[in-house]
Design a protein around this motif. Structure first.
Motif, short mmCIF file in Angstrom:
data_model
loop_
_atom_site.label_atom_id
_atom_site.label_comp_id
_atom_site.label_asym_id
_atom_site.label_seq_id
_atom_site.Cartn_x
_atom_site.Cartn_y
_atom_site.Cartn_z
N ALA A 149 0.81 -1.21 0.00
CA ALA A 149 0.00 0.00 0.00
C ALA A 149 0.85 1.27 0.00
O ALA A 149 0.31 2.38 -0.04
CB ALA A 149 -0.92 0.01 1.22
N GLY A 150 2.18 1.13 0.06
CA GLY A 150 3.07 2.28 0.05
C GLY A 150 3.10 3.05 1.35
O GLY A 150 3.48 4.23 1.38
N GLN A 151 2.75 2.38 2.47
CA GLN A 151 2.65 3.06 3.75
C GLN A 151 3.70 2.63 4.77
O GLN A 151 3.83 3.27 5.82
CB GLN A 151 1.26 2.82 4.37
CG GLN A 151 0.10 3.30 3.52
CD GLN A 151 0.12 4.80 3.32
OE1 GLN A 151 0.51 5.55 4.22
NE2 GLN A 151 -0.27 5.26 2.13
N TRP A 152 4.45 1.59 4.48
CA TRP A 152 5.33 1.05 5.51
C TRP A 152 6.44 2.02 5.91
O TRP A 152 6.77 2.14 7.10
CB TRP A 152 5.95 -0.27 5.05
CG TRP A 152 6.89 -0.83 6.09
CD1 TRP A 152 8.24 -0.87 6.05
CD2 TRP A 152 6.50 -1.40 7.34
NE1 TRP A 152 8.74 -1.44 7.21
CE2 TRP A 152 7.69 -1.77 8.01
CE3 TRP A 152 5.27 -1.64 7.97
CZ2 TRP A 152 7.69 -2.38 9.28
CZ3 TRP A 152 5.27 -2.23 9.23
CH2 TRP A 152 6.46 -2.58 9.87
N GLU A 153 7.01 2.73 4.97
CA GLU A 153 8.14 3.61 5.29
C GLU A 153 7.75 4.66 6.32
O GLU A 153 8.51 4.95 7.25
CB GLU A 153 8.64 4.29 4.01
CG GLU A 153 9.92 5.10 4.24
CD GLU A 153 10.52 5.61 2.94
OE1 GLU A 153 11.38 6.51 3.02
OE2 GLU A 153 10.13 5.12 1.86
N ARG A 154 6.56 5.22 6.21
CA ARG A 154 6.15 6.25 7.16
C ARG A 154 5.57 5.66 8.43
O ARG A 154 5.60 6.30 9.49
CB ARG A 154 5.14 7.20 6.52
CG ARG A 154 3.80 6.59 6.17
CD ARG A 154 2.88 7.61 5.53
NE ARG A 154 3.33 7.97 4.18
CZ ARG A 154 2.77 8.87 3.40
NH1 ARG A 154 1.72 9.54 3.84
NH2 ARG A 154 3.23 9.12 2.20
N LEU A 155 5.06 4.42 8.36
CA LEU A 155 4.45 3.82 9.55
C LEU A 155 5.44 3.03 10.39
O LEU A 155 5.20 2.82 11.59
CB LEU A 155 3.30 2.90 9.13
CG LEU A 155 2.03 3.58 8.64
CD1 LEU A 155 1.04 2.55 8.12
CD2 LEU A 155 1.39 4.39 9.77
N GLY A 156 6.53 2.59 9.79
CA GLY A 156 7.50 1.79 10.51
C GLY A 156 7.91 2.35 11.87
O GLY A 156 7.90 1.63 12.88
N PRO A 157 8.24 3.65 11.96
CA PRO A 157 8.64 4.21 13.25
C PRO A 157 7.51 4.23 14.29
O PRO A 157 7.78 4.39 15.48
CB PRO A 157 9.06 5.65 12.88
CG PRO A 157 9.43 5.58 11.43
CD PRO A 157 8.46 4.60 10.85
N LYS A 158 6.28 4.09 13.86
CA LYS A 158 5.14 4.13 14.79
C LYS A 158 4.73 2.74 15.27
O LYS A 158 3.87 2.60 16.15
CB LYS A 158 3.94 4.78 14.11
CG LYS A 158 4.18 6.22 13.67
CD LYS A 158 2.92 6.81 13.07
CE LYS A 158 3.15 8.27 12.65
NZ LYS A 158 1.89 8.90 12.17
N VAL A 159 5.35 1.72 14.70
CA VAL A 159 4.96 0.35 15.02
C VAL A 159 5.47 -0.07 16.39
O VAL A 159 6.64 0.14 16.73
CB VAL A 159 5.47 -0.62 13.94
CG1 VAL A 159 5.38 -2.08 14.42
CG2 VAL A 159 4.67 -0.44 12.66
#
Length: 256
Positions: A149-159
């Motif tokens: 979905a093209g979202q992992w790069e920005r969501l990774g730090p929030k995981v």
């Protein structure tokens, strides 16, 4: 009631109780905890055998099996972990079967005032719980979806990585995170979360739960009987009631 009737009918096909009953150890993915505990008495009634369970992340259970843990059967939440166990020669020949499927959902606390509606909305969250995306199947599946979905790069730090999918669900239930990605079956058994949205099946990795009897356990005959029991119509009806789907596609053997 219909599921119970089907289960009783299907048990007849397993035959009478064996002359010599035994106890087996079953390694099983954390997401199957509730359904296997429900099925446990019916298995004993059908076969005379008993089983005890070790529930956890499939990655951890596979590691234990590879290290020589005496499990008689393994129900994994992904094919890769079972492939590793099979390549090591630990699967009883002909016993492996693709048993179940599942879906990913995004859940939020029951009292959440707002909820994401799609992958793009997740960027507004402060913290997102996943089973450890580096190794635990539920987290690996979730990461694969978010990458697509093209979202992992920005969501990774929030995981916030969790030990397994049940731990990720517990983090949402306790309000320690804004949302979590878990299996639909886990969300269905919780009264403290609600489903914000279901990940479209076309966007998520294929989720398959293979089961197999293992070779290094103390009661290999119990492992074979347990896997056979899980394939009965009655057991499948109970799995379906808990939200699991069936797997019909044929599996390619693991690469050597």
């Amino acid at each position: 009631m219909r599921a119970l009737i089907l289960l009783c009918v299907s048990l007849v096909g397993l035959g009478a109780s064996p002359v010599r009953a035994a106890e087996g150890l079953v390694f099983a993915a954390a997401s199957t905890t509730d359904v296997l505990q429900e099925l446990q008495p019916a298995f004993t009634q059908a076969t005379g055998h008993t089983v005890k369970f070790a529930f956890g992340a499939s990655s951890d259970l596979a590691r234990q099996a590879l290290a020589g843990a005496p499990a008689d059967a393994f129900l994994s939440a992904d094919e890769a972990r079972m492939d590793a166990v099979e390549r090591a020669g630990l699967v009883q020949k002909g016993s492996r079967v693709d048993l179940l499927s599942n879906r990913l959902v995004v859940v939020v606390p029951l009292d959440a005032k707002q909820a994401p509606r799609n992958a793009g909305d997740l960027k507004s969250l402060r913290r997102l719980a996943l089973a450890d995306p580096a190794m635990v199947p539920a987290g690996v599946y979730a990461k694969g979806w978010l990458e697509k979905a093209g979202q992992w790069e920005r969501l990774g730090p929030k995981v916030v990585p969790a030990l397994d999918v049940r731990a990720a669900l517990a983090a949402v239930e306790a309000g320690r995170v804004d949302a979590g990605v878990v299996y639909a079956t886990d969300a269905a058994q919780s009264k403290k979360v609600r489903v914000a949205f279901t990940v479209p099946e076309a966007d998520a990795p294929r989720i398959v739960y293979p089961a197999a009897a293992l070779t290094k356990g103390k009661a290999p005959e119990v492992g074979r009987a347990f896997v056979a029991f899980l394939r009965t119509d009655g057991a499948r009806a109970v799995f379906a009631r808990h939200g699991f789907g069936a797997v019909d596609a044929k599996r390619e053997p693991p690469a050597p």
